[in-house]
Design a protein around this motif. Structure first.
Motif, PDB file in Angstrom:
ATOM      1  N   LEU A   9     -50.369  14.429  10.440  1.00  0.00           N
ATOM      2  CA  LEU A   9     -49.408  13.390  10.797  1.00  0.00           C
ATOM      3  C   LEU A   9     -49.473  13.219  12.310  1.00  0.00           C
ATOM      4  O   LEU A   9     -49.234  14.171  13.053  1.00  0.00           O
ATOM      5  CB  LEU A   9     -47.997  13.783  10.345  1.00  0.00           C
TER       6      LEU A   9
ATOM      7  N   TRP B 118     -40.815  21.693   7.023  1.00  0.00           N
ATOM      8  CA  TRP B 118     -40.509  20.703   5.995  1.00  0.00           C
ATOM      9  C   TRP B 118     -41.736  19.921   5.524  1.00  0.00           C
ATOM     10  O   TRP B 118     -41.600  18.969   4.747  1.00  0.00           O
ATOM     11  CB  TRP B 118     -39.440  19.730   6.495  1.00  0.00           C
ATOM     12  N   THR B 119     -42.924  20.308   5.975  1.00  0.00           N
ATOM     13  CA  THR B 119     -44.142  19.619   5.542  1.00  0.00           C
ATOM     14  C   THR B 119     -45.320  20.582   5.527  1.00  0.00           C
ATOM     15  O   THR B 119     -45.339  21.573   6.266  1.00  0.00           O
ATOM     16  CB  THR B 119     -44.463  18.420   6.461  1.00  0.00           C
ATOM     17  N   GLN B 120     -46.296  20.289   4.694  1.00  0.00           N
ATOM     18  CA  GLN B 120     -47.539  21.066   4.654  1.00  0.00           C
ATOM     19  C   GLN B 120     -48.569  20.525   5.639  1.00  0.00           C
ATOM     20  O   GLN B 120     -49.638  21.104   5.791  1.00  0.00           O
ATOM     21  CB  GLN B 120     -48.129  21.029   3.235  1.00  0.00           C
ATOM     22  N   SER B 121     -48.254  19.435   6.301  1.00  0.00           N
ATOM     23  CA  SER B 121     -49.209  18.811   7.208  1.00  0.00           C
ATOM     24  C   SER B 121     -49.087  19.389   8.614  1.00  0.00           C
ATOM     25  O   SER B 121     -48.068  19.974   8.988  1.00  0.00           O
ATOM     26  CB  SER B 121     -48.982  17.300   7.252  1.00  0.00           C
TER      27      SER B 121
ATOM     28  N   THR C 257     -39.986   8.403   8.327  1.00  0.00           N
ATOM     29  CA  THR C 257     -40.547   9.750   8.181  1.00  0.00           C
ATOM     30  C   THR C 257     -40.854  10.056   6.718  1.00  0.00           C
ATOM     31  O   THR C 257     -41.902  10.634   6.403  1.00  0.00           O
ATOM     32  CB  THR C 257     -39.579  10.800   8.739  1.00  0.00           C
ATOM     33  N   ARG C 258     -39.970   9.684   5.850  1.00  0.00           N
ATOM     34  CA  ARG C 258     -40.230   9.906   4.420  1.00  0.00           C
ATOM     35  C   ARG C 258     -41.462   9.118   3.971  1.00  0.00           C
ATOM     36  O   ARG C 258     -42.242   9.599   3.131  1.00  0.00           O
ATOM     37  CB  ARG C 258     -39.005   9.505   3.598  1.00  0.00           C
TER      38      ARG C 258
ATOM     39  N   LEU D 185     -44.605  10.931   5.060  1.00  0.00           N
ATOM     40  CA  LEU D 185     -44.893  12.047   4.161  1.00  0.00           C
ATOM     41  C   LEU D 185     -45.411  11.547   2.814  1.00  0.00           C
ATOM     42  O   LEU D 185     -46.321  12.146   2.222  1.00  0.00           O
ATOM     43  CB  LEU D 185     -43.641  12.894   3.970  1.00  0.00           C
ATOM     44  N   SER D 186     -44.860  10.450   2.326  1.00  0.00           N
ATOM     45  CA  SER D 186     -45.322   9.889   1.057  1.00  0.00           C
ATOM     46  C   SER D 186     -46.786   9.471   1.141  1.00  0.00           C
ATOM     47  O   SER D 186     -47.551   9.630   0.179  1.00  0.00           O
ATOM     48  CB  SER D 186     -44.449   8.692   0.676  1.00  0.00           C
TER      49      SER D 186
ATOM     50  N   GLU E 190     -46.629  13.742  -0.069  1.00  0.00           N
ATOM     51  CA  GLU E 190     -45.487  14.639  -0.113  1.00  0.00           C
ATOM     52  C   GLU E 190     -44.200  13.855  -0.350  1.00  0.00           C
ATOM     53  O   GLU E 190     -43.983  12.808   0.263  1.00  0.00           O
ATOM     54  CB  GLU E 190     -45.350  15.432   1.197  1.00  0.00           C
TER      55      GLU E 190
ATOM     56  N   SER F 165     -40.100  14.038  -0.014  1.00  0.00           N
ATOM     57  CA  SER F 165     -39.201  14.810   0.826  1.00  0.00           C
ATOM     58  C   SER F 165     -37.848  14.122   0.920  1.00  0.00           C
ATOM     59  O   SER F 165     -37.743  12.900   0.821  1.00  0.00           O
ATOM     60  CB  SER F 165     -39.801  14.966   2.236  1.00  0.00           C
TER      61      SER F 165
ATOM     62  N   PHE G 211     -36.155  14.524   3.700  1.00  0.00           N
ATOM     63  CA  PHE G 211     -36.022  14.722   5.136  1.00  0.00           C
ATOM     64  C   PHE G 211     -34.980  13.777   5.733  1.00  0.00           C
ATOM     65  O   PHE G 211     -34.890  12.616   5.368  1.00  0.00           O
ATOM     66  CB  PHE G 211     -37.383  14.478   5.804  1.00  0.00           C
TER      67      PHE G 211
END
Length: 283
Positions: A55, A93-96, A243-244, A247-248, A252, A254, A256
């Motif tokens: 990200l 809060w993320t795997q990235s 932000t969501r 992630l999408s 992902e 979330s 958040f």
């Protein structure tokens, strides 16, 4: 030396028969030969994971977004010619991997491609979501131009890359508008990769005109940083769904919540020593 001209009764002037020393002087109008450009040194400090989603939050959008994104402690950095340009984080809060890029200094045009290329070749991301801005005042559109406070978020997706979720109400970033930032270098390199990497860019509406790239790389270079009225700020009800969506895009889901903290102004964090060198910081 005498002339053979019978009508001339005196010696010819010196400049008529021999060169002058002034011919050896440098001609200020002469174009010097092109010098090869100095190599650009890009270095990643820390041990960011490879083959993971990435990200990238850039420039003014990245600086504002990072303040409410609960990124935790900085885990790495990207240096260009010994100047810290990118900040790397691994939030819970993320795997990235999160890269906040050019928050406190902007890259010259000649540095953008080497910077993006080194990051992508080193991290080898499996998918990429990017955040940047577009200028509402200079955006060309057949529809009436909305004001900065009501202009939509726009997006640009590479082929076969996911669009942002419909709930974001984002609109495409369309020609003849152009991107002339480091984000464009990231997208171009990702477009040319084989196998292709999915990447989608979200663009926040900005009230500022696009800042021209600086001629040289400076430790701190924030255009318009002196006047609060000249800066952009986006509310939580904009940055939370953005932000969501970021992630999408990288797969992902979330819940958040973006929460503003520390004010809206961009202020370089106090320098302290850490495992990633001078300039480690919390955001």
């Amino acid at each position: 030396m005498f002339s053979d001209d019978p009508l001339q009764d005196s010696a010819a002037p010196r400049y008529a028969i021999e060169s002058d020393d002034e011919e050896d002087e440098q001609n200020p109008l002469r174009i010097p030969s092109a010098q090869p450009p100095a190599p650009i040194a890009v270095r990643i400090v820390g041990d960011p994971p490879q083959d993971a989603p990435l990200l990238v939050a850039s420039a003014r959008a990245g600086a504002v977004w990072a303040r409410g994104a609960d990124l935790g402690e900085q885990t790495g950095a990207v240096f260009v010619d010994k100047i810290q340009v990118g900040l790397l984080f691994q939030p819970s809060w993320t795997q990235s991997t999160v890269l906040v890029s050019e928050a406190f200094t902007l890259l010259p045009l000649s540095h953008m491609h080497p910077y993006a290329s080194h990051i992508l070749s080193t991290l080898r991301p499996t998918s990429v979501s990017l955040l940047d801005t577009y200028s509402v005042a200079s955006y060309a559109s057949p529809a009436p131009t909305a004001g900065p406070d009501s202009a939509p978020v726009r997006f640009l997706a590479l082929p076969s890359s996911p669009a942002p979720p419909p709930s974001l109400h984002a609109q495409p970033f369309q020609p003849p508008n152009l991107l002339q930032s480091t984000t464009a270098a990231f997208l171009l390199l990702l477009r040319l990769q084989d196998p292709p990497v999915k990447a989608t860019l979200l663009l926040l509406p900005s009230r500022q005109l696009p800042a021209p790239p600086p001629k040289t790389l400076l430790p701190t270079h924030i255009p318009g940083g002196g006047s609060p009225d000249h800066e952009d700020a986006w509310a939580a009800d904009t940055l939370t769904p953005v932000t969501r969506a970021l992630l999408s895009i990288i797969g992902e889901e979330s819940s958040f919540e973006w929460k503003a903290k520390g004010g809206d102004r961009i202020v370089p964090a106090p320098q302290r020593r850490s495992e990633v060198g001078e300039g480690g910081m919390y955001l």
